[in-house]
Scaffold this motif. Structure first.
Motif, mmCIF file in Angstrom:
data_model
loop_
_atom_site.group_PDB
_atom_site.id
_atom_site.type_symbol
_atom_site.label_atom_id
_atom_site.label_comp_id
_atom_site.label_asym_id
_atom_site.label_seq_id
_atom_site.Cartn_x
_atom_site.Cartn_y
_atom_site.Cartn_z
ATOM 1 N N TYR A 178 0.848 -1.192 0.000
ATOM 2 C CA TYR A 178 0.000 0.000 0.000
ATOM 3 C C TYR A 178 0.882 1.241 0.000
ATOM 4 C CZ TYR A 178 -2.930 3.780 1.678
ATOM 5 O OH TYR A 178 -3.567 4.984 1.801
ATOM 6 N N LEU A 179 0.665 2.126 -0.969
ATOM 7 C CA LEU A 179 1.393 3.386 -1.039
ATOM 8 C C LEU A 179 0.421 4.537 -0.845
ATOM 9 C CD1 LEU A 179 3.758 2.860 -4.131
ATOM 10 C CD2 LEU A 179 4.165 2.298 -1.728
ATOM 11 N N THR A 180 0.844 5.522 -0.056
ATOM 12 C CA THR A 180 0.004 6.694 0.163
ATOM 13 C C THR A 180 0.016 7.584 -1.082
ATOM 14 O OG1 THR A 180 1.774 8.086 1.044
ATOM 15 C CG2 THR A 180 0.623 6.636 2.607
ATOM 16 N N THR A 181 -0.936 8.497 -1.134
ATOM 17 C CA THR A 181 -1.007 9.427 -2.271
ATOM 18 C C THR A 181 0.269 10.240 -2.392
ATOM 19 O OG1 THR A 181 -3.408 9.598 -2.026
ATOM 20 C CG2 THR A 181 -2.297 11.349 -3.265
ATOM 21 N N ARG A 182 0.787 10.689 -1.265
ATOM 22 C CA ARG A 182 2.007 11.501 -1.265
ATOM 23 C C ARG A 182 3.207 10.690 -1.745
ATOM 24 N NH1 ARG A 182 1.698 16.765 -1.881
ATOM 25 N NH2 ARG A 182 2.112 17.946 0.011
ATOM 26 N N GLU A 183 3.293 9.445 -1.315
ATOM 27 C CA GLU A 183 4.395 8.583 -1.752
ATOM 28 C C GLU A 183 4.351 8.375 -3.264
ATOM 29 O OE1 GLU A 183 4.911 5.925 2.352
ATOM 30 O OE2 GLU A 183 3.618 5.228 0.728
ATOM 31 N N ILE A 184 3.156 8.186 -3.790
ATOM 32 C CA ILE A 184 3.005 8.005 -5.233
ATOM 33 C C ILE A 184 3.380 9.283 -5.984
ATOM 34 C CG2 ILE A 184 1.326 7.588 -7.087
ATOM 35 C CD1 ILE A 184 -0.148 5.720 -5.138
ATOM 36 N N GLU A 185 2.999 10.433 -5.420
ATOM 37 C CA GLU A 185 3.373 11.704 -6.036
ATOM 38 C C GLU A 185 4.888 11.844 -6.117
ATOM 39 O OE1 GLU A 185 1.433 14.523 -3.511
ATOM 40 O OE2 GLU A 185 -0.237 14.819 -4.898
ATOM 41 N N LEU A 203 6.170 20.015 -4.494
ATOM 42 C CA LEU A 203 5.075 19.591 -3.612
ATOM 43 C C LEU A 203 4.919 20.506 -2.395
ATOM 44 C CD1 LEU A 203 5.588 15.698 -3.659
ATOM 45 C CD2 LEU A 203 4.041 17.088 -5.050
ATOM 46 N N HIS A 204 5.770 21.534 -2.308
ATOM 47 C CA HIS A 204 5.714 22.488 -1.195
ATOM 48 C C HIS A 204 5.894 21.790 0.162
ATOM 49 C CE1 HIS A 204 4.426 25.473 -4.104
ATOM 50 N NE2 HIS A 204 3.433 24.675 -4.475
ATOM 51 N N ILE A 205 6.893 20.905 0.203
ATOM 52 C CA ILE A 205 7.256 20.241 1.451
ATOM 53 C C ILE A 205 8.761 20.403 1.634
ATOM 54 C CG2 ILE A 205 5.375 18.550 1.393
ATOM 55 C CD1 ILE A 205 7.287 16.538 0.174
ATOM 56 N N SER A 206 9.269 20.078 2.799
ATOM 57 C CA SER A 206 10.701 20.218 3.034
ATOM 58 C C SER A 206 11.460 19.064 2.371
ATOM 59 C CB SER A 206 10.993 20.216 4.534
ATOM 60 O OG SER A 206 10.782 18.917 5.075
ATOM 61 N N PRO A 207 12.727 19.274 2.021
ATOM 62 C CA PRO A 207 13.539 18.182 1.463
ATOM 63 C C PRO A 207 13.604 16.980 2.397
ATOM 64 C CG PRO A 207 14.615 20.286 1.089
ATOM 65 C CD PRO A 207 13.453 20.555 2.004
ATOM 66 N N HIS A 208 13.644 17.256 3.716
ATOM 67 C CA HIS A 208 13.672 16.165 4.694
ATOM 68 C C HIS A 208 12.412 15.309 4.589
ATOM 69 C CE1 HIS A 208 14.507 14.086 8.469
ATOM 70 N NE2 HIS A 208 13.259 14.326 8.816
ATOM 71 N N THR A 209 11.254 15.958 4.452
ATOM 72 C CA THR A 209 9.999 15.228 4.328
ATOM 73 C C THR A 209 9.963 14.422 3.033
ATOM 74 O OG1 THR A 209 8.820 16.902 5.621
ATOM 75 C CG2 THR A 209 7.488 15.443 4.234
ATOM 76 N N ALA A 210 10.449 15.013 1.959
ATOM 77 C CA ALA A 210 10.497 14.308 0.676
ATOM 78 C C ALA A 210 11.377 13.071 0.778
ATOM 79 C CB ALA A 210 11.020 15.242 -0.414
ATOM 80 N N ARG A 211 12.517 13.217 1.449
ATOM 81 C CA ARG A 211 13.403 12.065 1.629
ATOM 82 C C ARG A 211 12.727 10.969 2.442
ATOM 83 N NH1 ARG A 211 17.492 16.102 1.814
ATOM 84 N NH2 ARG A 211 17.222 16.352 4.059
ATOM 85 N N ASP A 212 11.949 11.361 3.464
ATOM 86 C CA ASP A 212 11.242 10.381 4.289
ATOM 87 C C ASP A 212 10.208 9.612 3.470
ATOM 88 O OD1 ASP A 212 12.664 10.885 6.558
ATOM 89 O OD2 ASP A 212 11.157 12.191 7.484
ATOM 90 N N TYR A 213 9.489 10.317 2.597
ATOM 91 C CA TYR A 213 8.499 9.650 1.743
ATOM 92 C C TYR A 213 9.196 8.626 0.834
ATOM 93 C CZ TYR A 213 4.585 12.733 2.928
ATOM 94 O OH TYR A 213 3.565 13.394 3.588
ATOM 95 N N LEU A 214 10.302 9.040 0.253
ATOM 96 C CA LEU A 214 11.006 8.151 -0.668
ATOM 97 C C LEU A 214 11.653 6.972 0.073
ATOM 98 C CD1 LEU A 214 12.577 10.781 -3.074
ATOM 99 C CD2 LEU A 214 10.691 9.200 -3.548
ATOM 100 N N ALA A 229 12.618 2.032 -7.359
ATOM 101 C CA ALA A 229 11.263 2.012 -6.813
ATOM 102 C C ALA A 229 10.258 2.566 -7.821
ATOM 103 C CB ALA A 229 11.209 2.815 -5.518
ATOM 104 N N ALA A 230 10.655 3.607 -8.538
ATOM 105 C CA ALA A 230 9.763 4.191 -9.547
ATOM 106 C C ALA A 230 9.487 3.196 -10.665
ATOM 107 C CB ALA A 230 10.383 5.468 -10.111
ATOM 108 N N THR A 231 10.529 2.496 -11.094
ATOM 109 C CA THR A 231 10.362 1.476 -12.140
ATOM 110 C C THR A 231 9.436 0.366 -11.677
ATOM 111 O OG1 THR A 231 12.579 1.909 -13.013
ATOM 112 C CG2 THR A 231 11.578 -0.204 -13.583
ATOM 113 N N LYS A 232 9.605 -0.062 -10.433
ATOM 114 C CA LYS A 232 8.755 -1.120 -9.906
ATOM 115 C C LYS A 232 7.318 -0.640 -9.741
ATOM 116 C CE LYS A 232 8.483 -4.632 -6.324
ATOM 117 N NZ LYS A 232 9.143 -5.240 -5.155
#
Length: 241
Positions: A178-185, A203-214, A229-232
């Motif tokens: 299961y991936l969240t909407t933000r993770e998919i974005e 996405l108007h979020i901090s780089p730290h938050t973006a790294r956490d999502y990824l 991960a994107a390819t998969k």
């Protein structure tokens, strides 16, 4: 090249084998060759701790040992399989207690057929209770075997979990992450070549938050890199190519 870099390259190669090799039997053979050991075995069961329930096995053992194993009903004796479907942490075969003459004969017979004397097994289980066991064996010297485990233990654990996830998805038809909407974005922008900082700005979020999502996505999809991960995600239908 440092050991860490070499190990990361091996893990990427192993994941590529698991992802892209169509036949599972060939997948196991290629993983054996990558690890440079004598044999590799993947054994899974859909129902709990019973290794004989809806079992799925792919291995590289010689035909003579497979025939012997079946003829002697070694499935009822084999302590590696028994312990592998009861334990939750990896173990060396040398840790196992020989509880009977039958078990001692089993290991001697295995060695005579080119299996062992060294072995390492990694139990895996998913959230639905599907259990699996990834085992490797080798005839290396004691010193070589210890060095092999010291260098590759962590990599083999990740290989075992990724292999199990593929089997559960393909054979038992479950365990789609299961991936969240933000993770998919975030993944969508990775697939378009954007860096973490660029994704954060978009996405108007901090780089730290973006790294956490990824980081979360890489964990869920069992991938080493965000590009992988994107390819998969495209293969699983989360993203459109």
């Amino acid at each position: 090249m440092t050991t860490e870099v070499a190990d990361e390259k091996m893990l990427l190669k192993a994941f590529s084998i698991i992802e892209n090799t169509r036949e599972m039997e060939l997948t196991i053979s290629e993983l054996r060759d990558l690890l440079k050991i004598d044999h590799a075995v993947y054994h899974s069961s859909k129902l709990g701790t019973n290794p004989s329930a809806d079992m799925y096995i792919r291995l590289t053992y010689p035909a003579s040992w497979i025939k012997r194993y079946l003829q002697m009903s070694y499935a009822d004796v084999d302590p590696v399989v028994r312990e592998g479907f009861l334990r939750t942490v990896p173990f060396s075969w040398s840790e196992l207690t020989i509880e009977s003459a039958a078990q001692a004969s089993f290991f001697a017979d295995a060695l005579a057929h080119g299996v062992g004397p060294h072995g390492y097994s990694i139990p895996v289980v998913n959230k639905h209770g599907h259990r699996g066991l990834f085992s490797v064996s080798s005839s290396q010297s004691e010193q070589e075997w210890k060095r092999f485990l010291a260098v590759h233990r962590s990599t083999m654990i990740q290989i075992a979990n990724r292999l199990h996830r593929r089997v559960v998805a393909e054979v038992f038809y479950e365990d789609r992450p299961y991936l969240t909407t933000r993770e998919i974005e975030c993944l969508r922008w990775v697939s378009l070549g954007k860096s973490t900082n660029e994704i954060a700005a978009i996405l108007h979020i901090s780089p730290h938050t973006a790294r956490d999502y990824l980081k979360s996505v890489r964990f869920k999809l069992d991938c080493v890199t965000s590009a992988q991960a994107a390819t998969k995600a495209i293969k699983l239908g989360f993203l459109k190519a």
